[in-house]
Design an enzyme around this catalytic site. Structure first.
Site, short mmCIF file in Angstrom:
data_model
loop_
_atom_site.label_atom_id
_atom_site.label_comp_id
_atom_site.label_asym_id
_atom_site.label_seq_id
_atom_site.Cartn_x
_atom_site.Cartn_y
_atom_site.Cartn_z
N TYR A 57 0.81 -1.36 -0.20
CA TYR A 57 0.01 -0.15 0.07
C TYR A 57 0.87 1.28 -0.03
CZ TYR A 57 -2.98 3.66 1.95
OH TYR A 57 -3.59 4.97 2.01
N LYS A 113 1.28 4.11 -3.02
CA LYS A 113 0.86 5.44 -2.75
C LYS A 113 2.23 6.48 -3.18
CE LYS A 113 -3.25 5.83 -1.84
NZ LYS A 113 -4.22 6.63 -2.18
N1 LIG Z 1 -8.23 6.93 6.05
C1 LIG Z 1 -7.06 6.95 6.43
O1 LIG Z 1 -6.54 7.18 7.43
C2 LIG Z 1 -6.32 7.46 5.16
C3 LIG Z 1 -4.86 7.76 5.33
C4 LIG Z 1 -4.05 7.95 4.50
C5 LIG Z 1 -4.54 7.91 3.09
N2 LIG Z 1 -5.78 7.75 2.89
C6 LIG Z 1 -6.20 7.87 1.49
O2 LIG Z 1 -7.51 8.47 1.40
C7 LIG Z 1 -8.05 8.05 0.55
C8 LIG Z 1 -9.64 7.49 1.19
O3 LIG Z 1 -9.28 6.43 2.12
P1 LIG Z 1 -10.56 5.92 2.83
O4 LIG Z 1 -10.07 5.51 4.02
O5 LIG Z 1 -11.91 6.61 2.80
O6 LIG Z 1 -10.89 4.58 2.26
P2 LIG Z 1 -12.14 4.17 1.45
O7 LIG Z 1 -11.86 2.57 1.27
O8 LIG Z 1 -13.38 4.50 2.55
O9 LIG Z 1 -12.35 5.01 0.13
C9 LIG Z 1 -11.68 4.52 -0.71
C10 LIG Z 1 -12.74 4.44 -2.03
O10 LIG Z 1 -12.39 4.02 -3.46
C11 LIG Z 1 -13.05 3.40 -3.89
N3 LIG Z 1 -12.37 2.49 -5.01
C12 LIG Z 1 -11.62 1.55 -4.68
N4 LIG Z 1 -11.06 1.05 -5.84
C13 LIG Z 1 -11.66 1.73 -6.90
C14 LIG Z 1 -11.34 1.86 -8.33
N5 LIG Z 1 -10.94 1.01 -9.07
N6 LIG Z 1 -12.36 2.70 -8.92
C15 LIG Z 1 -13.14 3.58 -8.42
N7 LIG Z 1 -13.24 3.54 -6.90
C16 LIG Z 1 -12.54 2.64 -6.42
C17 LIG Z 1 -13.59 2.45 -2.74
O11 LIG Z 1 -14.94 1.68 -3.15
C18 LIG Z 1 -13.66 3.36 -1.66
O12 LIG Z 1 -15.24 3.95 -1.69
C19 LIG Z 1 -7.71 6.86 -0.30
O13 LIG Z 1 -6.85 7.32 -1.44
C20 LIG Z 1 -6.60 6.45 0.96
O14 LIG Z 1 -5.44 5.70 0.20
C21 LIG Z 1 -6.56 7.26 3.83
#
Ligand SMILES: NC(=O)c1ccc[n+]([C@@H]2O[C@H](COP(=O)([O-])OP(=O)(O)OC[C@H]3O[C@@H](n4cnc5c(N)ncnc54)[C@H](O)[C@@H]3O)[C@@H](O)[C@H]2O)c1
Length: 301
Positions: free
Chosen positions: A134, A138
């Site tokens: 992961y 990123k």
């Molecule tokens: N939650 C955290 O603490 C955190 C920390 C660092 C980075 N992020 C980043 O923030 C973003 C949101 O994360 P989150 O925690 O809300 O995760 P999440 O899984 O709730 O949201 C990600 C969304 O992307 C969608 N998705 C997955 N594959 C896909 C594809 N091929 N096409 C279209 N949509 C797709 C999923 O259905 C999901 O709804 C992500 O990019 C994640 O890497 C999150």
């Protein structure tokens, strides 16, 4: 935060990590705060993306949050993570550019700092030690975006989110999972001795940072969005249990592969250049999240 923007949302509603049903419920909740157009689209599917961008030929900025998230599941699913997070991101950007979009905000992650030992983590630190697929995906996305900027210009900002929590947090993440386990009076698995530290960031602060990044896009930039305080895992568990008014029954287990011992954001640059300023202390954020949790899962509070 309301900016008056018209919003088109794309999501594949994938079943990875958690189900489409919870994602649909999330969309319903979000709709109560303002209208948006939704398309169930996979960012790897060029034709489906083309159709959305052709329908909306006036899109000014793409805020790209779609990803396969989560450190631990990425270890068993590395090719899928690279496929969505790198190839999917590149496909989305290419199609958007073909339709005239020049401005992008991309969700990166504190995990790119990996096993860095220098603290706090600053944007100019070498990020060469990812600890999971992961994290590597990123970092690869950031490099892809930087290359895209060099070749095609425009404005691209990568935001490194530090452990985000609050209403609608992913169910596999610590605070949401801990609340469910503690509420069910089950035993809580604590990986490590409780001294691992995380810079937890409340969702409203992340939204503030994303909105500021959209307003201030200017060339290629990378910014940390953190909560400005490191909290130890054992302190986190104690705070959650205290807010819930119950005792947590904890089982100590070994640290998990891919987990890093500490994340800690240096916010000097994001404060100075974005005007980013997180305002939600952990206890206050946990209280708000618990209120949401009770409404969502128990129909109370
Ligand atoms: N939650 C955290 O603490 C955190 C920390 C660092 C980075 N992020 C980043 O923030 C973003 C949101 O994360 P989150 O925690 O809300 O995760 P999440 O899984 O709730 O949201 C990600 C969304 O992307 C969608 N998705 C997955 N594959 C896909 C594809 N091929 N096409 C279209 N949509 C797709 C999923 O259905 C999901 O709804 C992500 O990019 C994640 O890497 C999150």
């Amino acid at each position: 935060m309301r900016t008056g923007a018209q919003v088109v949302v794309l999501d594949a509603l994938s079943e990875m990590l958690y189900g489409a049903e919870m994602k649909r419920d999330n969309l319903k909740e979000v709709r109560q705060h303002g209208e948006f157009e939704f398309h169930e689209v996979d960012i790897r599917q060029r034709a489906a993306l083309e159709a959305v961008f052709a329908k909306h030929d006036d899109i000014d900025v793409v805020v790209h949050l779609a990803a396969l998230a989560g450190v631990r599941p990425s270890i068993a699913n590395a090719p899928k993570y690279y496929d969505v997070n790198v190839r999917g991101s590149a496909t989305l950007m290419e199609v958007a550019r073909a339709h005239g979009v020049k401005r992008f905000v991309l969700a990166s992650s504190s995990s790119v700092y990996g096993t860095n030992t220098k603290t706090p983590f600053a944007e100019d630190d070498p990020v060469i030690n990812p600890a999971s697929p992961y994290a590597a995906s990123k970092r690869a996305m950031e490099l892809m975006a930087q290359t895209d900027f060099r070749l095609h210009g425009g404005d691209i900002t990568c935001l490194r989110f530090f452990t985000v929590y609050g209403p609608r947090q992913r169910p596999d993440m610590a605070i949401n999972k801990f609340m469910r386990i503690i509420a069910a009076k089950e035993r809580l698995p604590m990986f490590g001795d409780g001294t691992s530290g995380r810079d937890y960031t409340y969702i409203d602060d992340i939204v503030q940072g994303v909105c500021r990044a959209v307003e201030q896009l200017d060339g290629y930039n990378v910014y940390n969005l953190g909560g400005d305080k490191v909290v130890l895992l054992k302190e986190l568990i104690a705070t959650i249990a205290d807010v819930m008014g119950v005792e947590a029954l904890v089982d100590q287990l070994p640290m998990q592969p891919g987990d890093v011992p500490l994340t800690m954001a240096d916010l000097t640059r994001s404060r100075a250049e974005l005007g980013y300023s997180p305002t939600t202390a952990l206890r206050q954020g946990v209280e708000k999240m618990w209120a949401w949790h009770q409404r969502r899962y128990h129909g109370t509070a």
